[in-house]
Design an enzyme around this catalytic site. Sequence first.
Site, PDB file in Angstrom:
ATOM      1  N   GLY A  46       0.809  -1.215   0.000  1.00 47.29           N
ATOM      2  CA  GLY A  46       0.000   0.000   0.000  1.00 47.29           C
ATOM      3  C   GLY A  46       0.840   1.262   0.000  1.00 47.29           C
ATOM      4  CB  THR A  47       2.222   3.647  -1.818  1.00 54.88           C
ATOM      5  OG1 THR A  47       1.754   3.252  -3.098  1.00 54.88           O
ATOM      6  CG2 THR A  47       3.366   2.739  -1.421  1.00 54.88           C
ATOM      7  CB  THR A  48       1.338   7.721  -1.757  1.00 55.84           C
ATOM      8  OG1 THR A  48       2.054   6.994  -2.738  1.00 55.84           O
ATOM      9  CG2 THR A  48       2.168   8.862  -1.213  1.00 55.84           C
TER      10      THR A  48
END
Length: 268
Positions: A46-48
């Site tokens: 997962g990002t951001t």
Amino acid sequence: MTPGFDPAYLSSTTNSFIAFARATAPEVLPFGESGAQLPAPQVPEGTTIVSFKTATGVLMAGDRRATIGNVIASHTIEKVHAADSTSVIGIAGTAGLALELIRLFQLELEHYEKIEGTPLSLVGKANRLASMLRANLGLAMQGLAVVPLFAGVEPGADHGRIFSFDVTGGKYEEVNFHSIGSGSGFARGALKKLWSPDLDSPAAIRVAVEALIDAADDDSATGGPDFMRQVAPVVHLVDAAGTRQVPQSEVLDIATAVVATRAEGERA
């Protein structure tokens, strides 16, 4: 003795839920009994996440995309959550472990308040989160790393504080804004130009959306507002009144205005 309860449940006096769980049921912890190293499979990442101070507190926002390599694993993951009534936590890294870390951190804060009769200070919460990351170091060294961003407002205060971490449990207080994840460099570049200390809530939400759109424009692992699916970044605001999540419809309206303004600028 109360029927049905192990004596450990009635005799424990620790204010740490993690210490209690480690003594009574270590298998429920995401990092296991001793942080034993395991093979690292391909799992969603997962990002951001972005966070910055506002005129009355602090904002944290995150995009909704999770990836496995070059494949989009989810369009709707929620990476920013309320830690308690006065703080928020966002995560980047191994999605499954990160979401378990958030739930465990929420329990840790609730358990402490029930045992002590008072909540931890904001710095105390950040220290507890750092110790949880250190417990996960074995998995992090195998590629299953979790990096959180933590922010909140002390009761009675009119300003927010932001804490970043590394995988070893190092804790660092940020000055005005910060971002984590694969698109963090692009988001931080946007914040350098857009952030100001007097942002009210609508202006702050717009700045967060613009920063995430800039990150999504250059980072394939970051997802921008998805108008077809009606999926918007998750945005949380924290001030003296507490923590609240901005409705998706409101975030989408602001994202629509941002895109329209940029389109006009390109046509001009």
